[in-house]
Design a protein around this motif. Structure first.
Motif, PDB file in Angstrom:
ATOM      1  N   MET A 120       0.842  -1.181   0.000  1.00  0.00           N
ATOM      2  CA  MET A 120       0.000   0.000   0.000  1.00  0.00           C
ATOM      3  C   MET A 120       0.888   1.246   0.000  1.00  0.00           C
ATOM      4  SD  MET A 120      -3.123   0.743   2.526  1.00  0.00           S
ATOM      5  CE  MET A 120      -3.507   2.375   2.986  1.00  0.00           C
ATOM      6  N   LEU A 121       0.550   2.187  -0.844  1.00  0.00           N
ATOM      7  CA  LEU A 121       1.314   3.424  -0.972  1.00  0.00           C
ATOM      8  C   LEU A 121       0.770   4.454   0.003  1.00  0.00           C
ATOM      9  CD1 LEU A 121       3.472   4.939  -2.598  1.00  0.00           C
ATOM     10  CD2 LEU A 121       1.666   5.591  -4.186  1.00  0.00           C
ATOM     11  N   ALA A 122       1.637   4.944   0.872  1.00  0.00           N
ATOM     12  CA  ALA A 122       1.210   5.935   1.850  1.00  0.00           C
ATOM     13  C   ALA A 122       1.496   7.333   1.309  1.00  0.00           C
ATOM     14  CB  ALA A 122       1.942   5.720   3.163  1.00  0.00           C
ATOM     15  N   ILE A 123       0.449   8.122   1.163  1.00  0.00           N
ATOM     16  CA  ILE A 123       0.580   9.495   0.698  1.00  0.00           C
ATOM     17  C   ILE A 123       0.232  10.407   1.863  1.00  0.00           C
ATOM     18  CG2 ILE A 123      -0.311  11.220  -0.919  1.00  0.00           C
ATOM     19  CD1 ILE A 123      -1.024   8.923  -2.792  1.00  0.00           C
ATOM     20  N   PRO A 124       1.109  11.363   2.152  1.00  0.00           N
ATOM     21  CA  PRO A 124       0.799  12.287   3.256  1.00  0.00           C
ATOM     22  C   PRO A 124      -0.523  13.004   3.004  1.00  0.00           C
ATOM     23  CG  PRO A 124       3.063  12.585   2.503  1.00  0.00           C
ATOM     24  CD  PRO A 124       2.390  11.655   1.538  1.00  0.00           C
ATOM     25  N   LYS A 125      -1.266  13.248   4.079  1.00  0.00           N
ATOM     26  CA  LYS A 125      -2.571  13.906   3.971  1.00  0.00           C
ATOM     27  C   LYS A 125      -2.494  15.235   3.231  1.00  0.00           C
ATOM     28  CE  LYS A 125      -6.206  13.137   7.245  1.00  0.00           C
ATOM     29  NZ  LYS A 125      -6.787  13.473   8.536  1.00  0.00           N
ATOM     30  N   SER A 126      -1.441  15.986   3.503  1.00  0.00           N
ATOM     31  CA  SER A 126      -1.308  17.297   2.874  1.00  0.00           C
ATOM     32  C   SER A 126      -1.143  17.178   1.361  1.00  0.00           C
ATOM     33  CB  SER A 126      -0.133  18.072   3.468  1.00  0.00           C
ATOM     34  OG  SER A 126       1.077  17.383   3.253  1.00  0.00           O
ATOM     35  N   ARG A 127      -0.428  16.175   0.887  1.00  0.00           N
ATOM     36  CA  ARG A 127      -0.249  15.965  -0.557  1.00  0.00           C
ATOM     37  C   ARG A 127      -1.557  15.541  -1.202  1.00  0.00           C
ATOM     38  NH1 ARG A 127       5.111  16.086  -2.797  1.00  0.00           N
ATOM     39  NH2 ARG A 127       3.899  15.510  -4.621  1.00  0.00           N
ATOM     40  N   ALA A 128      -2.296  14.676  -0.519  1.00  0.00           N
ATOM     41  CA  ALA A 128      -3.581  14.235  -1.041  1.00  0.00           C
ATOM     42  C   ALA A 128      -4.558  15.403  -1.122  1.00  0.00           C
ATOM     43  CB  ALA A 128      -4.155  13.120  -0.176  1.00  0.00           C
ATOM     44  N   LEU A 129      -4.558  16.250  -0.095  1.00  0.00           N
ATOM     45  CA  LEU A 129      -5.427  17.418  -0.080  1.00  0.00           C
ATOM     46  C   LEU A 129      -5.062  18.377  -1.202  1.00  0.00           C
ATOM     47  CD1 LEU A 129      -7.665  19.108   1.195  1.00  0.00           C
ATOM     48  CD2 LEU A 129      -5.962  20.023   2.769  1.00  0.00           C
ATOM     49  N   GLU A 130      -3.767  18.586  -1.418  1.00  0.00           N
ATOM     50  CA  GLU A 130      -3.318  19.471  -2.486  1.00  0.00           C
ATOM     51  C   GLU A 130      -3.764  18.950  -3.853  1.00  0.00           C
ATOM     52  OE1 GLU A 130       0.752  21.397  -4.374  1.00  0.00           O
ATOM     53  OE2 GLU A 130       0.910  20.032  -2.679  1.00  0.00           O
ATOM     54  N   ALA A 131      -3.612  17.660  -4.091  1.00  0.00           N
ATOM     55  CA  ALA A 131      -4.030  17.075  -5.364  1.00  0.00           C
ATOM     56  C   ALA A 131      -5.534  17.203  -5.558  1.00  0.00           C
ATOM     57  CB  ALA A 131      -3.606  15.609  -5.435  1.00  0.00           C
ATOM     58  N   THR A 132      -6.302  16.991  -4.498  1.00  0.00           N
ATOM     59  CA  THR A 132      -7.758  17.117  -4.572  1.00  0.00           C
ATOM     60  C   THR A 132      -8.156  18.554  -4.864  1.00  0.00           C
ATOM     61  OG1 THR A 132      -8.058  15.270  -3.046  1.00  0.00           O
ATOM     62  CG2 THR A 132      -9.908  16.788  -3.281  1.00  0.00           C
ATOM     63  N   LEU A 133      -7.525  19.490  -4.178  1.00  0.00           N
ATOM     64  CA  LEU A 133      -7.821  20.908  -4.395  1.00  0.00           C
ATOM     65  C   LEU A 133      -7.505  21.317  -5.829  1.00  0.00           C
ATOM     66  CD1 LEU A 133      -8.625  23.685  -3.322  1.00  0.00           C
ATOM     67  CD2 LEU A 133      -6.290  23.968  -2.508  1.00  0.00           C
ATOM     68  N   LYS A 134      -6.354  20.899  -6.327  1.00  0.00           N
ATOM     69  CA  LYS A 134      -5.987  21.218  -7.710  1.00  0.00           C
ATOM     70  C   LYS A 134      -7.008  20.640  -8.691  1.00  0.00           C
ATOM     71  CE  LYS A 134      -0.981  21.639  -7.107  1.00  0.00           C
ATOM     72  NZ  LYS A 134       0.334  21.038  -7.460  1.00  0.00           N
ATOM     73  N   ALA A 135      -7.397  19.403  -8.480  1.00  0.00           N
ATOM     74  CA  ALA A 135      -8.367  18.766  -9.373  1.00  0.00           C
ATOM     75  C   ALA A 135      -9.705  19.503  -9.349  1.00  0.00           C
ATOM     76  CB  ALA A 135      -8.555  17.301  -8.986  1.00  0.00           C
ATOM     77  N   GLN A 136     -10.134  19.953  -8.181  1.00  0.00           N
ATOM     78  CA  GLN A 136     -11.392  20.694  -8.078  1.00  0.00           C
ATOM     79  C   GLN A 136     -11.305  22.040  -8.792  1.00  0.00           C
ATOM     80  OE1 GLN A 136     -12.034  20.764  -3.840  1.00  0.00           O
ATOM     81  NE2 GLN A 136     -13.120  18.813  -3.846  1.00  0.00           N
ATOM     82  N   LEU A 137     -10.181  22.717  -8.658  1.00  0.00           N
ATOM     83  CA  LEU A 137     -10.001  24.004  -9.332  1.00  0.00           C
ATOM     84  C   LEU A 137      -9.993  23.820 -10.849  1.00  0.00           C
ATOM     85  CD1 LEU A 137      -7.305  25.627  -7.017  1.00  0.00           C
ATOM     86  CD2 LEU A 137      -9.695  26.326  -7.247  1.00  0.00           C
ATOM     87  N   ILE A 138      -9.282  22.796 -11.325  1.00  0.00           N
ATOM     88  CA  ILE A 138      -9.232  22.528 -12.761  1.00  0.00           C
ATOM     89  C   ILE A 138     -10.623  22.190 -13.293  1.00  0.00           C
ATOM     90  CG2 ILE A 138      -8.378  20.916 -14.513  1.00  0.00           C
ATOM     91  CD1 ILE A 138      -5.763  20.772 -12.826  1.00  0.00           C
ATOM     92  N   ALA A 139     -11.365  21.379 -12.564  1.00  0.00           N
ATOM     93  CA  ALA A 139     -12.724  21.009 -13.000  1.00  0.00           C
ATOM     94  C   ALA A 139     -13.622  22.235 -13.075  1.00  0.00           C
ATOM     95  CB  ALA A 139     -13.308  19.962 -12.048  1.00  0.00           C
ATOM     96  N   ALA A 140     -13.535  23.117 -12.096  1.00  0.00           N
ATOM     97  CA  ALA A 140     -14.368  24.323 -12.097  1.00  0.00           C
ATOM     98  C   ALA A 140     -14.022  25.220 -13.273  1.00  0.00           C
ATOM     99  CB  ALA A 140     -14.195  25.077 -10.775  1.00  0.00           C
ATOM    100  N   VAL A 141     -12.738  25.398 -13.526  1.00  0.00           N
ATOM    101  CA  VAL A 141     -12.315  26.229 -14.664  1.00  0.00           C
ATOM    102  C   VAL A 141     -12.768  25.592 -15.977  1.00  0.00           C
ATOM    103  CG1 VAL A 141     -10.317  27.103 -15.950  1.00  0.00           C
ATOM    104  CG2 VAL A 141     -10.380  27.306 -13.456  1.00  0.00           C
ATOM    105  N   SER A 142     -12.603  24.298 -16.099  1.00  0.00           N
ATOM    106  CA  SER A 142     -13.012  23.597 -17.322  1.00  0.00           C
ATOM    107  C   SER A 142     -14.503  23.765 -17.593  1.00  0.00           C
ATOM    108  CB  SER A 142     -12.675  22.106 -17.231  1.00  0.00           C
ATOM    109  OG  SER A 142     -11.285  21.924 -17.218  1.00  0.00           O
TER     110      SER A 142
END
Length: 82
Positions: A1-23
């Motif tokens: 199992m790949l452990a991703i720090p919470k902060s990195r996961a949150l950053e990726a989620t935030l970026k994806a949400q911003l990109i989706a909204a702009v799109s």
């Protein structure tokens, strides 16, 4: 199992949400990548890559510039951790 720090996961989620909204807004307003690039001050190739979902070397600052260029406003909600 790949452990991703919470902060990195949150950053990726935030970026994806911003990109989706702009799109969505780009499609709704029929904006071209060139128009969005001109409004944001970013290269058209960068805009195209970002809107295609590339998160490599994409900063929150660049995404917020796209949000503003698309005529949107971002809001962040902070709460206490459970």
């Amino acid at each position: 199992m790949l452990a991703i720090p919470k902060s990195r996961a949150l950053e990726a989620t935030l970026k994806a949400q911003l990109i989706a909204a702009v799109s969505r807004e780009v499609a709704r307003r029929s904006l071209t990548h060139g128009e969005l690039a001109q409004r944001s001050g970013l290269p058209r190739s960068a805009v195209t890559g970002i809107l295609a979902g590339s998160l490599q070397r994409v900063t929150i600052d660049r995404l917020l510039r796209l949000v503003e260029a698309a005529g949107l406003e971002a809001a962040i909600r902070i709460r206490r951790a459970a």
